[in-house]
Motif scaffolding. Sequence first.
Motif, PDB file in Angstrom:
ATOM      1  N   ARG A   1       7.330  32.906 -27.567  1.00  0.00           N
ATOM      2  CA  ARG A   1       7.641  33.011 -28.999  1.00  0.00           C
ATOM      3  C   ARG A   1       9.143  33.027 -29.225  1.00  0.00           C
ATOM      4  NH1 ARG A   1       3.758  37.078 -28.847  1.00  0.00           N
ATOM      5  NH2 ARG A   1       5.364  38.639 -29.193  1.00  0.00           N
ATOM      6  N   ALA A   2       9.861  33.766 -28.398  1.00  0.00           N
ATOM      7  CA  ALA A   2      11.314  33.878 -28.546  1.00  0.00           C
ATOM      8  C   ALA A   2      11.998  32.532 -28.348  1.00  0.00           C
ATOM      9  CB  ALA A   2      11.858  34.919 -27.573  1.00  0.00           C
TER      10      ALA A   2
ATOM     11  N   LYS B   1      10.691  29.608 -29.085  1.00  0.00           N
ATOM     12  CA  LYS B   1      10.400  28.793 -30.271  1.00  0.00           C
ATOM     13  C   LYS B   1      11.267  29.194 -31.464  1.00  0.00           C
ATOM     14  CE  LYS B   1       5.591  27.852 -29.133  1.00  0.00           C
ATOM     15  NZ  LYS B   1       4.188  28.069 -29.513  1.00  0.00           N
ATOM     16  N   THR B   2      11.533  30.490 -31.598  1.00  0.00           N
ATOM     17  CA  THR B   2      12.278  30.953 -32.776  1.00  0.00           C
ATOM     18  C   THR B   2      13.770  31.109 -32.500  1.00  0.00           C
ATOM     19  OG1 THR B   2      11.891  33.276 -32.226  1.00  0.00           O
ATOM     20  CG2 THR B   2      10.281  32.198 -33.670  1.00  0.00           C
ATOM     21  N   GLY B   3      14.169  31.126 -31.241  1.00  0.00           N
ATOM     22  CA  GLY B   3      15.557  31.416 -30.874  1.00  0.00           C
ATOM     23  C   GLY B   3      16.412  30.227 -30.820  1.00  0.00           C
TER      24      GLY B   3
END
Length: 128
Positions: free
Chosen positions: A123-124, A126-128
């Motif tokens: 997740r990190a 994808k969003t980072g």
Amino acid sequence: MTGTNTGPHPAPTDSSRIHAILGMVGDKWSLLVVCNLRHGPRRFTELKRAIDGVSQRMLTVTLRNLERQGILTRTIHQVMPPHVSYELTPMGATLCATALPMVEWAFENSARIDDARTKYDARALKTG
């Protein structure tokens, strides 16, 4: 009275001592050593084999620190060849009784923790 512990929680002036003690018993290897001694005395090589990943140097440092803190005793046996064993003190046995459920929890949940870390990292990314 300043610094006196009058209840179940440490007084603010005691917090640095508590922090130091928790740091000592909560380091990477101490609880594993303590829990490995719960069934009685063990030799250095037995502990080294039982604790995956600990180096000889770190085991030596950990054992010395736990001995200094009064958690275990070191006994030199005068046999041929001489050998050394380590055993929990009464205080060390109470630490083991307190820590063993946490060590067992870590063992039982290690796969779930690994899974959670993998999902979080994905997740990190994808969003980072």
